[in-house]
Motif scaffolding. Structure first.
Motif, PDB file in Angstrom:
ATOM      1  N   GLY A 433       0.786  -1.228   0.000  1.00 18.80           N
ATOM      2  CA  GLY A 433       0.000   0.000   0.000  1.00 18.80           C
ATOM      3  C   GLY A 433       0.817   1.276   0.000  1.00 18.80           C
ATOM      4  N   GLU A 434       2.138   1.168  -0.251  1.00 22.16           N
ATOM      5  CA  GLU A 434       2.994   2.349  -0.244  1.00 22.16           C
ATOM      6  C   GLU A 434       3.830   2.398  -1.523  1.00 22.16           C
ATOM      7  N   LEU A 435       4.217   3.618  -1.913  1.00 21.46           N
ATOM      8  CA  LEU A 435       5.118   3.768  -3.048  1.00 21.46           C
ATOM      9  C   LEU A 435       6.521   3.316  -2.625  1.00 21.46           C
ATOM     10  N   PHE A 436       7.123   2.479  -3.446  1.00 21.39           N
ATOM     11  CA  PHE A 436       8.357   1.787  -3.054  1.00 21.39           C
ATOM     12  C   PHE A 436       9.346   1.785  -4.215  1.00 21.39           C
ATOM     13  N   ILE A 437      10.623   2.025  -3.907  1.00 23.32           N
ATOM     14  CA  ILE A 437      11.698   1.940  -4.890  1.00 23.32           C
ATOM     15  C   ILE A 437      12.744   0.975  -4.365  1.00 23.32           C
ATOM     16  N   LEU A 439      16.278  -0.378  -4.421  1.00 22.91           N
ATOM     17  CA  LEU A 439      17.614   0.044  -4.854  1.00 22.91           C
ATOM     18  C   LEU A 439      18.676  -0.992  -4.482  1.00 22.91           C
ATOM     19  N   ASN A 440      18.284  -2.248  -4.411  1.00 19.53           N
ATOM     20  CA  ASN A 440      19.252  -3.285  -4.096  1.00 19.53           C
ATOM     21  C   ASN A 440      20.187  -3.593  -5.259  1.00 19.53           C
ATOM     22  N   ASP A 441      19.933  -2.954  -6.400  1.00 18.86           N
ATOM     23  CA  ASP A 441      20.865  -3.090  -7.513  1.00 18.86           C
ATOM     24  C   ASP A 441      22.026  -2.110  -7.397  1.00 18.86           C
ATOM     25  N   ARG A 442      22.009  -1.247  -6.390  1.00 18.53           N
ATOM     26  CA  ARG A 442      23.032  -0.209  -6.258  1.00 18.53           C
ATOM     27  C   ARG A 442      24.272  -0.726  -5.524  1.00 18.53           C
ATOM     28  N   GLY A 443      25.356   0.015  -5.680  1.00 20.79           N
ATOM     29  CA  GLY A 443      26.577  -0.333  -4.963  1.00 20.79           C
ATOM     30  C   GLY A 443      26.392  -0.248  -3.461  1.00 20.79           C
ATOM     31  N   PHE A 444      25.488   0.654  -3.020  1.00 18.35           N
ATOM     32  CA  PHE A 444      25.081   0.730  -1.620  1.00 18.35           C
ATOM     33  C   PHE A 444      23.616   0.283  -1.561  1.00 18.35           C
ATOM     34  N   PRO A 445      23.359  -1.034  -1.421  1.00 20.18           N
ATOM     35  CA  PRO A 445      21.986  -1.558  -1.524  1.00 20.18           C
ATOM     36  C   PRO A 445      21.060  -0.939  -0.484  1.00 20.18           C
ATOM     37  N   SER A 446      19.866  -0.570  -0.930  1.00 16.31           N
ATOM     38  CA  SER A 446      18.924   0.107  -0.047  1.00 16.31           C
ATOM     39  C   SER A 446      17.546   0.085  -0.684  1.00 16.31           C
ATOM     40  N   SER A 447      16.581   0.728  -0.035  1.00 16.99           N
ATOM     41  CA  SER A 447      15.229   0.864  -0.588  1.00 16.99           C
ATOM     42  C   SER A 447      14.628   2.168  -0.098  1.00 16.99           C
ATOM     43  N   ILE A 448      13.614   2.640  -0.817  1.00 23.80           N
ATOM     44  CA  ILE A 448      12.941   3.887  -0.477  1.00 23.80           C
ATOM     45  C   ILE A 448      11.438   3.646  -0.397  1.00 23.80           C
ATOM     46  N   VAL A 449      10.822   4.159   0.657  1.00 23.96           N
ATOM     47  CA  VAL A 449       9.356   4.215   0.768  1.00 23.96           C
ATOM     48  C   VAL A 449       8.975   5.693   0.773  1.00 23.96           C
ATOM     49  N   LEU A 450       7.993   6.049  -0.067  1.00 15.14           N
ATOM     50  CA  LEU A 450       7.595   7.446  -0.220  1.00 15.14           C
ATOM     51  C   LEU A 450       6.318   7.741   0.560  1.00 15.14           C
ATOM     52  N   GLU A 451       6.348   8.842   1.277  1.00 14.74           N
ATOM     53  CA  GLU A 451       5.198   9.284   2.090  1.00 14.74           C
ATOM     54  C   GLU A 451       4.726  10.649   1.579  1.00 14.74           C
ATOM     55  N   ASN A 452       3.442  10.728   1.204  1.00 11.41           N
ATOM     56  CA  ASN A 452       2.899  11.988   0.695  1.00 11.41           C
ATOM     57  C   ASN A 452       2.648  12.975   1.834  1.00 11.41           C
ATOM     58  N   VAL A 453       3.062  14.231   1.630  1.00 15.66           N
ATOM     59  CA  VAL A 453       2.877  15.284   2.622  1.00 15.66           C
ATOM     60  C   VAL A 453       1.818  16.287   2.177  1.00 15.66           C
TER      61      VAL A 453
END
Length: 533
Positions: A433-437, A439-453
């Motif tokens: 139910g959230e916008l998600f990116i 980024l585990n393909d990156r040299g610094f693996p990570s992920s992003i969840v977006l929250e609308n303001v």
């Protein structure tokens, strides 16, 4: 060596390891040509395999001193007269090295590259690792520079740390010598110095049959009191900036060679690596340790003065590992200290300072309690780091009551493939139910969840986007990007904005901007355009 024994006792070292959740630590040091080593704990909490002076660690940015030395060898080599410290990189790599401005392209030199004097921001999340569809190489990292915004004009600001510049250094080596960086390093430095346990990338260590000696990285989540354990990452996109797998014993040999100027590390090379070139940023020189001068960056090393004695040092920190190597040129003393925990940098820093006090024969009653000083520093950092408070402050900052607010964007409307020429592809998906990116393909693996303001219509742009009686509309939406590393525990919140242009012909164009680089001018975002379906 007796002066160092109390500092290297099991009780002193293992108490620090326990306090900072570091499962294994290896220390090597040299004094007047005599090398001593010791090790503590385990290289893997699951297997409980003992850590030894021969355990292989990912040393992260401690790799940079080797890269700088390789470039120095080329500068000294008469077979490469075109390579000097003052040669513009665009003359050496004319097709590949292009900075965002013509001035920077023409003026950034070999020396600028190695002392972080290029004006280029870090952009660490722009580099695609081996899990990506199109993994980056040293050449592609070099060619991406033209698309990445600079944080300041070249040569005009304090040091702006750039891992990419050290990867570009390895590209230069490969182009000019027709050897891989690994082969050049091995032939020109490792073999002559007898460093038989140093490898570029974990795969090289494994290919040499050293799988069982590789330390695992460890992160400890204090909120859940749980561990995450993993092998070092294969990072060809970070070659030269990191990627060295080695032992404290081998790296003490490296330090000893710098002290004694053993060939191929002739005096001019050792001097070049340890000569200061640029000031560190003011925020990195606040609250200096006692009796210490502000640090300056050299080539692959930093330097400062402690009680009047010159210290040459570089630390390394990557998820699951922390390291430090240093030497005192006038004292015949240096050390390499490696650990396999997220907060190992705290332990390596304490022990490094304790060893320096011992090497300088500082009386016991005049010594600083470095462990307590680091303890206070860590407490202050924990108190300052409150991700929920930061998120709330950002919500309040991004929400503007004067805007013409409308209903929040439907999340499904934002989904798609977004591209930036420097950062490549970010895929925006819906997850839980959230916008998600991802980024585990990156040299610094990570992920992003977006929250609308907040979402609003930008009235100021409507008139300029209107053609005849057909109105256009610009909808904007402020978001917070919650960035979470896949291995570490340090989270961030980043300002994010969507812009949806509905043209007078009814077609829509989506753009997404994220503040992925804090060194840029305040408010500057990295903008991605959604691909047309």
């Amino acid at each position: 060596m007796e002066a160092f024994c109390p500092l290297l006792s099991q009780s002193n070292v293992e108490d620090l390891m326990k306090e900072y959740h570091v499962p294994g630590l290896s220390i090597g040091f040299v004094k007047d040509g005599k090398v001593t080593s010791s090790a503590y704990g385990v290289l893997n909490r699951h297997t409980q395999q003992t850590c030894t002076p021969s355990t292989l660690f990912d040393i992260a940015s401690c790799s940079k001193s080797l890269t700088a030395a390789c470039i120095a060898i080329l500068v000294e080599d008469d077979n490469y007269p075109e390579i000097t410290w003052t040669t513009p990189l665009s003359k050496l790599l004319p097709e590949d090295f292009v900075m965002p401005t013509e001035e920077a392209t023409e003026n950034v030199t070999v020396e600028d590259m190695l002392c972080h004097r290029t004006g280029m921001a870090r952009h660490d999340l722009s580099y695609v690792g081996i899990n990506g569809e199109q993994p980056d190489t040293p050449r592609s990292v070099t060619r991406s520079l033209r698309y990445l915004p600079m944080a300041a004009p070249e040569k005009t600001k304090y040091m702006l740390y750039s891992n990419a510049m050290y990867t570009i250094a390895t590209h230069l080596i490969e182009v000019k010598t027709n050897l891989s960086f690994s082969d050049f390093l091995t032939r020109k430095l490792l073999i002559p110095l007898g460093m038989t346990s140093t490898y570029v990338q974990p795969s090289s260590a494994k290919a040499a049959g050293q799988d069982g000696r590789i330390a695992y990285g460890h992160t400890f989540d204090k909120s859940t009191e749980t561990w995450t354990i993993f092998l070092p990452l294969e990072t060809p996109e970070a070659q030269g900036a990191g990627s060295i797998i080695t032992t404290s014993l081998d790296y003490t040999t490296w330090i000893s060679s710098l002290l004694s100027h053993l060939p191929p590390l002739i005096q001019s090379i050792s001097t070049a690596l340890s000569t200061p070139k640029i000031l560190l940023p003011p925020e990195e020189t606040d609250n200096l340790p006692p009796f210490s001068s502000p640090p300056l960056y050299c080539l692959g090393f930093e330097t400062y003065f402690y009680r009047g004695y010159k210290v040459v040092i570089h630390d390394g920190c990557v998820d699951g590992f922390g390291s430090s190597h240093f030497f005192l040129p006038g004292q015949g003393f240096g050390a390499a200290i490696f650990g396999n925990g997220d907060d190992a940098f705290a332990v390596t820093g304490i022990i490094a300072k304790q060893l320096i006090d011992a090497a300088l024969k500082i009386p016991g009653d005049a010594r600083i309690d470095w462990a307590e000083l680091q303890r206070r520093k860590s407490r202050e950092a924990e108190e300052e780091y409150d991700i929920e408070r930061e998120a709330q402050e950002m919500r309040e900052e991004l929400f503007d009551e004067t805007r013409s607010s409308v209903e929040p964007l439907a999340l499904e409307r934002c989904l798609g493939r977004y591209r930036n020429p420097g950062y490549g592809l970010f895929v925006l998906e819906l997850k839980d139910g959230e916008l998600f990116i991802d980024l585990n393909d990156r040299g610094f693996p990570s992920s992003i969840v977006l929250e609308n303001v907040q979402t609003w219509i930008d009235e100021g742009e409507i008139e300029t986007l209107t053609v005849g009686d057909k109105k256009a509309e610009m909808t904007k939406s402020a978001f917070i990007a919650h960035l979470t590393p896949s291995r570490g525990t340090y989270k961030e919140v980043l300002e994010t904005q969507f812009e949806i242009l509905r043209g007078h012909d009814g077609r829509e164009e989506f753009k997404m901007g994220i503040r992925l680089e804090n060194d840029l001018v305040e408010g500057e975002l990295i903008w991605f355009t959604r691909e047309q379906s």
